[in-house]
Design a protein around this motif. Structure first.
Motif, PDB file in Angstrom:
ATOM      1  N   UNK A 102      73.575  96.668 -22.813  1.00 32.78           N
ATOM      2  CA  UNK A 102      73.242  95.347 -22.334  1.00 32.78           C
ATOM      3  C   UNK A 102      73.388  94.107 -22.356  1.00 32.78           C
ATOM      4  N   UNK A 103      73.499  94.082 -24.245  1.00 35.04           N
ATOM      5  CA  UNK A 103      75.050  92.964 -24.662  1.00 35.04           C
ATOM      6  C   UNK A 103      75.980  92.600 -23.836  1.00 35.04           C
ATOM      7  N   UNK A 104      77.086  94.283 -24.043  1.00 36.33           N
ATOM      8  CA  UNK A 104      77.664  94.094 -23.042  1.00 36.33           C
ATOM      9  C   UNK A 104      78.010  93.554 -21.266  1.00 36.33           C
ATOM     10  N   UNK A 105      76.435  94.228 -21.136  1.00 29.09           N
ATOM     11  CA  UNK A 105      76.327  93.447 -19.388  1.00 29.09           C
ATOM     12  C   UNK A 105      76.260  91.696 -19.676  1.00 29.09           C
ATOM     13  N   UNK A 106      75.921  91.730 -20.478  1.00 29.75           N
ATOM     14  CA  UNK A 106      75.583  89.698 -20.332  1.00 29.75           C
ATOM     15  C   UNK A 106      77.121  89.449 -20.681  1.00 29.75           C
ATOM     16  N   UNK A 107      78.053  89.897 -21.663  1.00 29.21           N
ATOM     17  CA  UNK A 107      78.470  89.294 -22.101  1.00 29.21           C
ATOM     18  C   UNK A 107      80.037  89.104 -20.569  1.00 29.21           C
ATOM     19  N   UNK A 108      79.951  90.454 -19.676  1.00 29.34           N
ATOM     20  CA  UNK A 108      80.416  91.321 -18.381  1.00 29.34           C
ATOM     21  C   UNK A 108      79.744  89.794 -17.960  1.00 29.34           C
ATOM     22  N   UNK A 109      79.298  89.160 -17.809  1.00 30.30           N
ATOM     23  CA  UNK A 109      78.751  88.645 -16.591  1.00 30.30           C
ATOM     24  C   UNK A 109      79.465  87.188 -16.813  1.00 30.30           C
ATOM     25  N   UNK A 110      79.222  86.690 -18.205  1.00 28.07           N
ATOM     26  CA  UNK A 110      79.678  85.434 -18.447  1.00 28.07           C
ATOM     27  C   UNK A 110      81.205  85.286 -18.360  1.00 28.07           C
TER      28      UNK A 110
ATOM     29  N   UNK B  34      84.941  82.981 -14.570  1.00 27.11           N
ATOM     30  CA  UNK B  34      86.473  83.772 -14.233  1.00 27.11           C
ATOM     31  C   UNK B  34      86.429  83.156 -13.013  1.00 27.11           C
ATOM     32  N   UNK B  35      85.000  83.088 -12.058  1.00 25.19           N
ATOM     33  CA  UNK B  35      84.630  82.259 -11.130  1.00 25.19           C
ATOM     34  C   UNK B  35      84.702  80.670 -11.593  1.00 25.19           C
ATOM     35  N   UNK B  36      84.294  80.068 -12.245  1.00 24.35           N
ATOM     36  CA  UNK B  36      84.444  78.417 -12.386  1.00 24.35           C
ATOM     37  C   UNK B  36      85.979  78.416 -12.318  1.00 24.35           C
TER      38      UNK B  36
END
Length: 280
Positions: free
Chosen positions: A241-249, A254-256
């Protein structure tokens, strides 16, 4: 041992045990691999890949050597020290904690303390990179060489190897299956070592996340040594779950950055047009 390998090929239960054990060994090897990646990234670039390969190779040798002494490994679970303290009984009649320590418990506690200390020092250096010139930092200045890094890897390899082999013993009685599973898991670690280390190095926030994982794993090892058994599924679910949150961040950052570059390009194009058409 090898005479029993061929009959196992025709046993579906043996194949199921092999696949399950390979998956378990790979999951257990993630902890070891994260530690090796963080430690090797502190070395000069020309020494990193060699250090990772030596560390993972030593992990394989250690696991295979422990498999050859399987009776001794099982004996490590017998209590050798008993302080006589037992926690309250839970719903299933098991004590919340106990102080009857086996050699396995003592190794897990020592390894957990070392992992917590090492991860804490790395977090400190990441948060406050200025040298403090205290005794501990002066001692750690010698750690940034290949030999010292491999020595630390060996210490953690021993802890994770014993835990890995005891897990294998609990899942199957066939040593050939254990050997194949250990070799397969270490091969996956070897293939994933360089990409994981490079990914961690290029993403500083991932380093802090990985250090948080090591802190949690160290605390779990200490708790396990005191008889407090935390289900591994909870641990890896939290890590995932932590890795997923970091991947979203990372995805958001990257989008910004893409939007910022696109805006800069658009502004540069407008400036070029205004320069080309002075009358406008």
């Amino acid at each position: 041992m090898f005479d029993s390998i061929i009959p196992l090929f025709s046993d579906p239960a043996a194949w199921a045990a092999l696949v399950t054990l390979v998956v378990m060994e790979v999951v257990l090897g993630i902890d070891n691999l994260v530690f090796i990646s963080i430690l090797s990234n502190k070395l000069p670039p020309e020494q990193r890949q060699r250090t990772r390969r030596i560390g993972i190779g030593l992990a394989l040798i250690m696991r295979l050597a422990l498999l050859m002494t399987i009776g001794w490994i099982v004996g490590l679970t017998a209590p050798v020290i008993d302080l006589g303290l037992v926690g309250p009984l839970g719903e299933h009649g098991e004590p919340a904690f106990e102080t009857a320590f086996s050699w396995r418990d003592l190794i897990l506690i020592a390894g957990g303390l070392f992992l917590v200390w090492k991860a804490t020092k790395e977090v400190h250096h990441a948060v406050d990179p200025k040298p403090t010139h205290d005794v501990m930092d002066a001692k750690n200045a010698v750690i940034n060489n290949m030999g010292a890094a491999i020595f630390q890897i060996i210490l953690l390899d021993l802890v994770f190897s014993i835990d890995s082999i005891l897990t294998a013993v609990g899942m199957t009685d066939h040593i050939p299956i254990m050997v194949v599973a250990v070799i397969a898991a270490v091969t996956v670690m070897l293939l994933a070592a360089d990409p994981l280390a490079n990914f961690i190095e290029k993403n500083p926030t991932v380093v802090m996340l990985a250090l948080g994982f090591l802190l949690m794993i160290g605390a779990v090892l200490i708790a396990d040594g005191f008889g407090v058994h935390v289900p591994k599924g909870y641990i890896y679910a939290a890590m995932a779950f932590s890795a997923l949150v970091e991947a979203l961040n990372m995805w958001g950052r990257a989008g910004a950055e893409r939007k910022a570059r696109a805006e800069e390009a658009r502004q540069a194009e407008l400036n070029r047009r205004e320069t080309a058409e002075p009358g406008v």
